[in-house]
Design a protein around this motif. Structure first.
Motif, PDB file in Angstrom:
ATOM      1  N   PRO A 271       0.795  -1.229   0.000  1.00  0.00           N
ATOM      2  CA  PRO A 271       0.000   0.000   0.000  1.00  0.00           C
ATOM      3  C   PRO A 271       0.828   1.281   0.000  1.00  0.00           C
ATOM      4  O   PRO A 271       0.353   2.319  -0.447  1.00  0.00           O
ATOM      5  N   ILE A 272       2.058   1.227   0.528  1.00  0.00           N
ATOM      6  CA  ILE A 272       2.865   2.450   0.542  1.00  0.00           C
ATOM      7  C   ILE A 272       3.925   2.433  -0.561  1.00  0.00           C
ATOM      8  O   ILE A 272       4.933   3.128  -0.473  1.00  0.00           O
ATOM      9  N   SER A 273       3.666   1.625  -1.605  1.00  0.00           N
ATOM     10  CA  SER A 273       4.595   1.604  -2.747  1.00  0.00           C
ATOM     11  C   SER A 273       4.142   2.552  -3.846  1.00  0.00           C
ATOM     12  O   SER A 273       4.662   2.501  -4.958  1.00  0.00           O
ATOM     13  N   ASN A 274       3.158   3.415  -3.547  1.00  0.00           N
ATOM     14  CA  ASN A 274       2.710   4.407  -4.510  1.00  0.00           C
ATOM     15  C   ASN A 274       3.501   5.708  -4.357  1.00  0.00           C
ATOM     16  O   ASN A 274       4.338   5.842  -3.467  1.00  0.00           O
ATOM     17  N   THR A 275       3.186   6.671  -5.192  1.00  0.00           N
ATOM     18  CA  THR A 275       4.036   7.861  -5.318  1.00  0.00           C
ATOM     19  C   THR A 275       4.198   8.624  -4.011  1.00  0.00           C
ATOM     20  O   THR A 275       5.319   8.856  -3.552  1.00  0.00           O
ATOM     21  N   GLY A 280       7.499  10.330   0.454  1.00  0.00           N
ATOM     22  CA  GLY A 280       7.563  10.719   1.861  1.00  0.00           C
ATOM     23  C   GLY A 280       8.548   9.882   2.650  1.00  0.00           C
ATOM     24  O   GLY A 280       9.348  10.415   3.436  1.00  0.00           O
ATOM     25  N   THR A 281       8.520   8.554   2.454  1.00  0.00           N
ATOM     26  CA  THR A 281       9.436   7.666   3.175  1.00  0.00           C
ATOM     27  C   THR A 281      10.881   7.918   2.766  1.00  0.00           C
ATOM     28  O   THR A 281      11.778   7.993   3.618  1.00  0.00           O
ATOM     29  N   ALA A 282      11.115   8.032   1.459  1.00  0.00           N
ATOM     30  CA  ALA A 282      12.473   8.283   0.981  1.00  0.00           C
ATOM     31  C   ALA A 282      12.994   9.627   1.483  1.00  0.00           C
ATOM     32  O   ALA A 282      14.177   9.764   1.827  1.00  0.00           O
ATOM     33  N   ASN A 283      12.124  10.614   1.537  1.00  0.00           N
ATOM     34  CA  ASN A 283      12.537  11.926   2.046  1.00  0.00           C
ATOM     35  C   ASN A 283      12.905  11.841   3.524  1.00  0.00           C
ATOM     36  O   ASN A 283      13.898  12.446   3.964  1.00  0.00           O
ATOM     37  N   ALA A 284      12.108  11.092   4.296  1.00  0.00           N
ATOM     38  CA  ALA A 284      12.419  10.912   5.712  1.00  0.00           C
ATOM     39  C   ALA A 284      13.761  10.199   5.887  1.00  0.00           C
ATOM     40  O   ALA A 284      14.549  10.555   6.779  1.00  0.00           O
ATOM     41  N   LEU A 345       9.749  18.729   1.295  1.00  0.00           N
ATOM     42  CA  LEU A 345      10.857  19.136   0.423  1.00  0.00           C
ATOM     43  C   LEU A 345      11.627  20.302   1.033  1.00  0.00           C
ATOM     44  O   LEU A 345      12.861  20.358   0.931  1.00  0.00           O
ATOM     45  N   SER A 346      10.926  21.219   1.697  1.00  0.00           N
ATOM     46  CA  SER A 346      11.620  22.342   2.320  1.00  0.00           C
ATOM     47  C   SER A 346      12.568  21.865   3.421  1.00  0.00           C
ATOM     48  O   SER A 346      13.605  22.494   3.669  1.00  0.00           O
ATOM     49  N   GLY A 347      12.215  20.755   4.084  1.00  0.00           N
ATOM     50  CA  GLY A 347      13.114  20.190   5.085  1.00  0.00           C
ATOM     51  C   GLY A 347      14.405  19.711   4.464  1.00  0.00           C
ATOM     52  O   GLY A 347      15.508  19.929   5.002  1.00  0.00           O
ATOM     53  N   THR A 348      14.307  19.060   3.305  1.00  0.00           N
ATOM     54  CA  THR A 348      15.505  18.607   2.601  1.00  0.00           C
ATOM     55  C   THR A 348      16.369  19.794   2.183  1.00  0.00           C
ATOM     56  O   THR A 348      17.597  19.780   2.336  1.00  0.00           O
ATOM     57  N   THR A 386       8.974  14.224   9.791  1.00  0.00           N
ATOM     58  CA  THR A 386       7.608  13.986  10.273  1.00  0.00           C
ATOM     59  C   THR A 386       6.561  14.097   9.167  1.00  0.00           C
ATOM     60  O   THR A 386       5.669  13.236   9.074  1.00  0.00           O
ATOM     61  N   PRO A 387       6.582  15.108   8.298  1.00  0.00           N
ATOM     62  CA  PRO A 387       5.641  15.103   7.172  1.00  0.00           C
ATOM     63  C   PRO A 387       5.782  13.872   6.294  1.00  0.00           C
ATOM     64  O   PRO A 387       4.777  13.331   5.810  1.00  0.00           O
ATOM     65  N   GLY A 388       7.010  13.410   6.085  1.00  0.00           N
ATOM     66  CA  GLY A 388       7.200  12.183   5.310  1.00  0.00           C
ATOM     67  C   GLY A 388       6.565  10.982   5.991  1.00  0.00           C
ATOM     68  O   GLY A 388       5.963  10.118   5.337  1.00  0.00           O
ATOM     69  N   LEU A 389       6.684  10.943   7.314  1.00  0.00           N
ATOM     70  CA  LEU A 389       6.066   9.861   8.079  1.00  0.00           C
ATOM     71  C   LEU A 389       4.553   9.857   7.895  1.00  0.00           C
ATOM     72  O   LEU A 389       3.928   8.803   7.707  1.00  0.00           O
ATOM     73  N   PHE A 390       3.942  11.033   7.898  1.00  0.00           N
ATOM     74  CA  PHE A 390       2.490  11.116   7.760  1.00  0.00           C
ATOM     75  C   PHE A 390       2.042  10.943   6.306  1.00  0.00           C
ATOM     76  O   PHE A 390       0.918  10.486   6.055  1.00  0.00           O
ATOM     77  N   LEU A 391       2.877  11.289   5.337  1.00  0.00           N
ATOM     78  CA  LEU A 391       2.530  10.995   3.949  1.00  0.00           C
ATOM     79  C   LEU A 391       2.364   9.494   3.755  1.00  0.00           C
ATOM     80  O   LEU A 391       1.499   9.034   3.002  1.00  0.00           O
ATOM     81  N   ALA A 392       3.188   8.723   4.447  1.00  0.00           N
ATOM     82  CA  ALA A 392       3.047   7.265   4.395  1.00  0.00           C
ATOM     83  C   ALA A 392       1.866   6.803   5.235  1.00  0.00           C
ATOM     84  O   ALA A 392       1.051   5.987   4.794  1.00  0.00           O
ATOM     85  N   GLY A 393       1.743   7.343   6.455  1.00  0.00           N
ATOM     86  CA  GLY A 393       0.679   6.901   7.353  1.00  0.00           C
ATOM     87  C   GLY A 393      -0.716   7.198   6.841  1.00  0.00           C
ATOM     88  O   GLY A 393      -1.640   6.395   7.033  1.00  0.00           O
ATOM     89  N   PHE A 394      -0.896   8.336   6.170  1.00  0.00           N
ATOM     90  CA  PHE A 394      -2.208   8.697   5.634  1.00  0.00           C
ATOM     91  C   PHE A 394      -2.507   7.995   4.311  1.00  0.00           C
ATOM     92  O   PHE A 394      -3.604   8.155   3.773  1.00  0.00           O
ATOM     93  N   SER A 395      -1.552   7.239   3.793  1.00  0.00           N
ATOM     94  CA  SER A 395      -1.759   6.516   2.535  1.00  0.00           C
ATOM     95  C   SER A 395      -2.216   5.088   2.765  1.00  0.00           C
ATOM     96  O   SER A 395      -2.400   4.330   1.804  1.00  0.00           O
ATOM     97  N   VAL A 396      -2.382   4.693   4.022  1.00  0.00           N
ATOM     98  CA  VAL A 396      -2.904   3.376   4.366  1.00  0.00           C
ATOM     99  C   VAL A 396      -4.123   3.575   5.263  1.00  0.00           C
ATOM    100  O   VAL A 396      -4.316   4.657   5.826  1.00  0.00           O
TER     101      VAL A 396
END
Length: 499
Positions: A271-275, A280-284, A345-348, A386-396
């Motif tokens: 489920p978290i293998s989508n865009t 989000g995970t890769a950014n984290a 992205l701004s965090g990166t 943290t936003p990356g974590l929630f991008l993944a969490g809200f995608s499931v």
């Protein structure tokens, strides 16, 4: 499982059940003590080594295995809470953390010290999965923004606070009383948890132990973390470094691949293998690894090259706390909007700018350059991870947020605690005066290349920024984000040509 209830407390219910402040305190006290130690210990090392008679390798191994235990503990808890009530897992792990802290503070030598810090990491990783999901899903949708900010402060505010604590202890002494204080914080968390954390019926008491995921997760964490610890006494060419790291990374590939193919996986890889969740995970992972690396490099440079005291090092890095706080406040505002990917992205970008600033550092200007870089690092960590974590969490679905957090934290920890020691070893063996700038430059290149790749993945996925549907997500009827498939634009064009 749920903390909240809008109705009056029925007879027999726990005294603090349903109270949001108590639930927040419970979660922060579950995670904060250990996270403070992850960045405080480096500035206390000389005193600890002298008191327990440990070598640099033994202390590095203790820290590495503790980090490995933290990452593994999250996965182990994701498996355990299927069969055991979260309240029981929470209480046992919090009590275990208290006892392991007592073991550390009373340790006469390196062996008991190592055992204690490893157990601290294990129990904290398990507490992450036991305590955070109910805080996220157990309250009305209006609380989610505050909860997200609290998690950001809990994960990185305490990490940013660690150098100041370590600097005070490293300069003034008293590392054993520090661990006594850590034990007291955990005991307070245990007390609040006993009064707040309600029991739940486990999702599947008949669920079997995952005989593939758990051993592979153990190999994924323990093997490479041992390998990088070996660099304290060896080199990049040693078999004791190469073999564990390579074998551990192979275990990680099989772990993720196996979970992707499983019909009923422990962690929701498919489920978290989508865009959106991939980006989000890769950014984290990217931000976490580079943040940790730059922090370790800067601490070492200030102590060995600029000859700063631990207290001064901690003070120079204190602006991190301000950066994390600003990022948490900003995330609270944008989480319900379409701007979350841009905040990530701004965090990166912020961590990359911090790396660029650190390229100019010298013993003469460190007191000016380092605080500014620390401010950028703190903001980058809070805004990027943290936003990356929630991008993944809200995608499931909301019911799977615990295993999702476990997977993302496993991957983030793997990146963060592997890259940092490798770059630090490179800097030390090259000669710190030049090696520091070389390692920082490598980090900057990684950030630039990683950011470019993530932007391309986002664009090629055809994702359009949209606010998350938090009400549907919290009710369990839908995911909050409806992310397009990875590389959907490219696949669509190729598919069109094939037709």
């Amino acid at each position: 499982m749920r903390f909240s209830s809008s109705s009056p407390r029925p007879p027999g219910r726990l005294p603090l059940a349903g109270r949001y402040p108590a639930a927040v305190a419970l979660s922060l006290l579950a995670l904060s003590p250990y996270l403070i130690l992850t960045t405080a210990t480096a500035l206390m090392e000389p005193r600890i080594m002298g008191d327990i008679g440990a070598t640099a390798f033994q202390l590095q191994l203790a820290g590495g295995m503790s980090n490995a235990a933290y990452a593994f503990g999250a996965v182990a808890a994701a498996d355990l809470v299927q069969r055991v009530a979260r309240r029981r897992v929470y209480l046992v792990c919090e009590a275990g953390f208290v006892l392991s802290s007592v073991l550390v503070l009373a340790a006469p030598g390196a062996g008991p010290f190592t055992a204690g810090v490893v157990l601290q990491g294990l129990f904290t990783g398990m507490l992450l999965v036991a305590a955070l999901p109910p805080l996220v899903t157990g309250h009305p949708v209006g609380r989610l923004r505050t909860t997200a900010a609290v998690i950001s402060l809990g994960l990185f505010g305490m990490v940013a606070f660690g150098p100041l604590v370590g600097g005070l202890v490293g300069s003034l002494g008293g590392w054993r009383p520090l661990f006594a204080g850590i034990a007291a914080l955990a005991a307070t968390g245990l007390t609040i948890g006993a009064l707040t954390f309600e029991g739940n019926e486990p999702p599947d008491r008949r669920a079997k132990f995952d005989r593939t995921a758990i051993p592979l997760a153990l190999g994924t964490t323990v093997l490479p973390f041992f390998g990088v610890a070996w660099l304290t006494r060896g080199s990049f060419g040693d078999a004791a470094f190469l073999v564990p790291v390579v074998c551990g990374l192979i275990c990680g590939v099989f772990l993720v691949g196996g979970q992707y193919r499983k019909a009923r996986p422990l962690m929701p890889v498919r489920p978290i293998s989508n865009t959106l969740p991939v980006v989000g995970t890769a950014n984290a992972m990217l931000v976490g690894a580079c943040f940790t690396s730059l922090l370790e490099l800067t601490e070492t440079y200030l102590i060995r090259e600029a000859h700063c005291t631990p207290l001064r090092v901690g003070a120079l890095l204190t602006p991190q706390i301000v950066g994390v706080f600003v990022a948490a406040v900003l995330f609270r505002k944008v989480m319900v909007t379409r701007w979350t990917p841009y905040l990530a992205l701004s965090g990166t970008v912020s961590v990359a700018v911090a790396a660029g600033v650190l390229l100019t550092v010298s013993p003469a200007n460190a007191s000016v350059v380092v605080p500014f870089a620390a401010l950028l690092l703190g903001f980058g960590a809070g805004a990027g991870v943290t936003p990356g974590l929630f991008l993944a969490g809200f995608s499931v679905p909301s019911a799977q947020i615990g295993p999702t957090f476990a997977l993302v934290e496993l991957l983030r920890s793997e990146a963060a605690f592997l890259v940092g020691p490798v770059l630090l070893h490179l800097a030390l063996t090259t000669g710190l005066a030049q090696g520091f700038h070389l390692a920082v430059a490598i980090t900057l290149v990684l950030l630039g290349a990683g950011a470019l790749l993530l932007v391309c993945l986002y664009a090629l996925g055809g994702a359009r920024p949209e606010p998350p549907d938090l009400a549907s997500w919290l009710s369990g009827s839908s995911t909050a984000y409806h992310s397009p498939a990875l590389l959907a634009v490219v696949r669509g064009r190729w598919g069109g040509r094939a037709e």
